[in-house]
Design a protein around this motif. Structure first.
Motif, PDB file in Angstrom:
ATOM      1  N   VAL A 149      -8.001  -0.015  -3.151  1.00 60.69           N
ATOM      2  CA  VAL A 149      -7.616  -1.059  -2.194  1.00 60.69           C
ATOM      3  C   VAL A 149      -8.790  -1.304  -1.255  1.00 60.69           C
ATOM      4  O   VAL A 149      -9.278  -0.357  -0.634  1.00 60.69           O
ATOM      5  CB  VAL A 149      -6.390  -0.608  -1.362  1.00 60.69           C
ATOM      6  N   LYS A 154     -10.368  -3.093   2.089  1.00 59.46           N
ATOM      7  CA  LYS A 154      -9.906  -3.695   3.344  1.00 59.46           C
ATOM      8  C   LYS A 154     -11.050  -4.266   4.143  1.00 59.46           C
ATOM      9  O   LYS A 154     -12.193  -3.815   4.033  1.00 59.46           O
ATOM     10  CB  LYS A 154      -9.207  -2.623   4.189  1.00 59.46           C
ATOM     11  N   PRO A 196      -0.854   1.412  -4.976  1.00 58.52           N
ATOM     12  CA  PRO A 196      -1.940   2.280  -5.426  1.00 58.52           C
ATOM     13  C   PRO A 196      -1.461   3.237  -6.526  1.00 58.52           C
ATOM     14  O   PRO A 196      -0.417   3.881  -6.381  1.00 58.52           O
ATOM     15  CB  PRO A 196      -2.319   3.057  -4.158  1.00 58.52           C
ATOM     16  N   ILE A 215      -5.880  -6.064   3.988  1.00 54.54           N
ATOM     17  CA  ILE A 215      -6.219  -5.875   2.574  1.00 54.54           C
ATOM     18  C   ILE A 215      -6.847  -7.161   2.047  1.00 54.54           C
ATOM     19  O   ILE A 215      -6.240  -8.226   2.133  1.00 54.54           O
ATOM     20  CB  ILE A 215      -4.966  -5.521   1.762  1.00 54.54           C
ATOM     21  N   GLU A 226       0.833  -1.196   0.000  1.00 58.72           N
ATOM     22  CA  GLU A 226       0.000   0.000   0.000  1.00 58.72           C
ATOM     23  C   GLU A 226       0.865   1.242   0.000  1.00 58.72           C
ATOM     24  O   GLU A 226       0.528   2.271  -0.603  1.00 58.72           O
ATOM     25  CB  GLU A 226      -0.904  -0.012   1.233  1.00 58.72           C
TER      26      GLU A 226
END
Ligand code: ATP
Ligand code: MG
Length: 563
Positions: free
Chosen positions: A426, A428, A409, A435, A398
């Motif tokens: 992303v 979560k 990202p 994730i 991330e």
């Protein structure tokens, strides 16, 4: 007899030099060696060294090598081992032809020779217990003491020995000993035991015998019967050589030559049948062929190529002094062989779901993948691609550091053999923050892995299509011992404290469809991850089971480059 020996093709170590000298001097007309395992366990890496040496010498000098089971100890020997040993020698790539022998086939002859020694006054029946014999033997600094039975007459000795054979006496009550020299500086020459009473069933001779020859009386005479020229053994038998020669000279029979070399020791590895047997019997591993075992059958099941084991044995060579070889060296040869032979496939060990938002729902695209860039004949295959794929959790960060060229990202990477994708979102787990999914877009113009506008990406990652992937049990193996020297352990402990608690981790991986279709016992590369083989016992169609053979990184090549 063998063809005229070719002295020129073989290596230059001290054994080969000695053999060449013997041939040049005409001491022996050709070369016959033997590999003499005791069938009391499975063969291991150390035996592989001896096999490569003995069969290798025979090959190089145009001679032959016998496989002889040294089955003189009825108590620990089993037919299972006789079978496994033959299978393992064959798998390593060697062939004994018609020359399969058993020391137990020589029991009649050995017995007759024992009587001959008695008649010559060179052997006697001794009634001391084994403990007393040990006490009487003396030490390295003190001479031994003669047994009170040493001067028995030939008649009495013959009578007692025949009655030993007839089963009149209990185990341990009498032995036959050579009459040599109780003051010899070599303890092996202080009237060694030649025969003992053992009322035990033998795996081949059944209950025909209740006396059995000791190793020292059986081995050299077996070599002689088979007209072995060079009897190659490990260093611990050096001090037995005078006895080996004494027996043969006293009997006046054909004399082979014993030559000793240093046994193989490998770090992070135990090479003793006693220890390996304990691991099996105590259930510390899943059997003799557990892929973590240094046995030949374990290495085979792990996916090590026989050629790599032979490469390793050739590279370590033979020496006269004990040393320990780095296991990384063996691993180096395994990677070298597999790099050339193993087909590449894609598998994801720790899957992270990726949804490609602009990819049409329900569509499948077959991508062309090269099977082995090292082998042009290996061809290519098709790998299905679709809207939802899995990538390796490790291939996404991330908040990636500078040198991380995989997915993050807003970053773009190449999916091997497929498309460029860019991470757009992303997702979560709201509770744990872990994730659980990525959202990406793909660029349809990059099909096959190249951008027509010339734009580059730094990372290429592997993937599998979620819809098409199969689940596979993958067994991640590591060294069985975490200590470099398994023999070194704290006082009061036992060598098993050195077992690596993380030597096996079992996971469920996602694999491309072609992998699920492999037969058992095949070794392949999972791209970017290492070499894996389908398990020879547990893998089945629809139920894929893979063993990790070895990772891709070659620490030995690195060590060599630095050194
Ligand atoms: P272990 O010590 O594992 O019980 P061993 O010597 O008792 O082995 P055998 O079946 O008698 O086992 O061995 C057959 C042959 O293999 C012998 O000639 C022996 O010298 C050789 N051998 C055994 N272990 C090694 C080793 N570590 N390195 C090289 N040769 C070996
Ligand atoms: Mg042995």
């Amino acid at each position: 007899m063998s063809d005229a020996p070719d002295n020129t093709k073989s290596g230059t170590d001290f054994i080969r030099a000695a053999i060449r000298k013997d041939l040049d001097a005409g001491t022996y007309p050709g070369v016959t060696t033997r590999f003499p395992p005791e069938p009391n366990g499975y063969l291991h890496m150390g035996h592989a060294k001896s096999i490569c040496l003995n069969f290798g010498l025979a090959e190089e000098f145009g001679g032959k090598c016998h496989l002889r089971f040294d089955d003189t100890n009825p108590c620990k020997e089993e037919d299972e081992y006789v079978q496994s040993i033959q299978e393992d020698v064959r798998w390593l790539g060697f062939d004994w032809g018609d020359n399969l022998f058993f020391a137990s086939d020589y029991f009649d002859q050995l017995y007759a020779w024992a009587e001959q020694l008695i008649e010559q006054g060179d052997a006697y029946v001794c009634d001391l217990s084994l403990e007393e014999i040990r006490e009487y033997r003396g030490t390295l600094t003190e001479p031994g003491k003669a047994s009170p039975y040493r001067d028995r007459s030939v008649e009495e000795n013959l009578d007692l020995f025949r009655r030993m054979r007839a089963g009149e006496f209990e185990d341990g009550t009498r032995v036959l000993r050579a009459k040599i020299d109780m003051a010899s500086p070599n303890l092996n020459m202080r009237d060694p035991v030649l025969y003992r009473i053992l009322h035990a069933h033998h795996h081949r001779t059944g209950d025909a015998w209740c006396i059995y020859p000791m190793y020292d009386f059986a081995h050299g005479q077996s070599d002689s019967i088979e007209t072995i020229t060079h009897s190659i053994c490990t260093l611990e038998f050096e001090a037995h050589r005078p006895l080996y020669d004494w027996c043969i000279q006293s009997l006046g029979i054909y004399a082979p030559r014993q030559i000793e070399f240093a046994r193989l020791n490998v770090n992070y590895t135990a090479l003793s049948k006693r220890k390996l047997l304990r691991l099996v019997q105590d259930g510390l591993v899943a059997g003799w062929d557990d892929p973590r075992m240094p046995t030949i059958s374990g290495m085979r099941r792990r996916g090590y190529p026989a050629e790599a084991i032979r490469d390793f044995c050739a590279a370590i060579g033979v020496a006269k002094a004990d040393s320990t070889v780095d296991i990384a060296w063996l691993h180096h040869f395994i990677r070298e062989r597999l790099n050339k032979s193993a087909a590449r496939y894609m598998a994801v060990l720790r899957p992270l779901k990726v949804v490609i938002e602009n990819y049409p729902e329900g569509e499948t695209d077959m991508m062309q993948a090269v099977n082995n860039p090292e082998d042009p004949d290996a061809g290519s295959r098709e790998v299905p691609f679709s809207k939802v794929i899995y990538i390796e959790q490790d291939d996404f960060m991330e908040d990636p550091p500078k040198k991380f060229f995989r997915l993050g990202p807003g970053r773009e990477v190449r999916l091997r053999y497929a498309y460029f994708v860019t991470c757009t979102d992303v997702i979560k787990d709201p509770d744990t923050g872990a994730i659980v999914e990525l959202r990406c877009t793909y660029d349809p113009a990059t099909r096959g892995g190249d951008a027509p506008d010339g734009r580059k990406v730094k990372g290429t990652i592997h993937w599998v299509s979620a819809e098409h992937a199969a689940d596979a049990e993958v067994r991640l193996y590591d060294n069985l011992f975490s200590a470099e020297d398994p023999e070194e352990f704290p006082e009061g402990e036992d060598w098993t404290v050195n077992l690596n608690p993380d030597s096996l981790e079992t996971i469920t991986a996602k694999i491309e469809p072609a992998l699920a279709a492999l037969a058992a016992g095949e070794t392949v590369q999972f791209e970017r991850l290492g070499y894996f083989c389908t398990d020879s016992r547990d893998h089945a169609a629809g139920q894929p089971v893979f063993n990790r053979t070895i990772g891709l990184r070659d620490s030995w090549a690195k060590v060599k480059a630095k050194g």
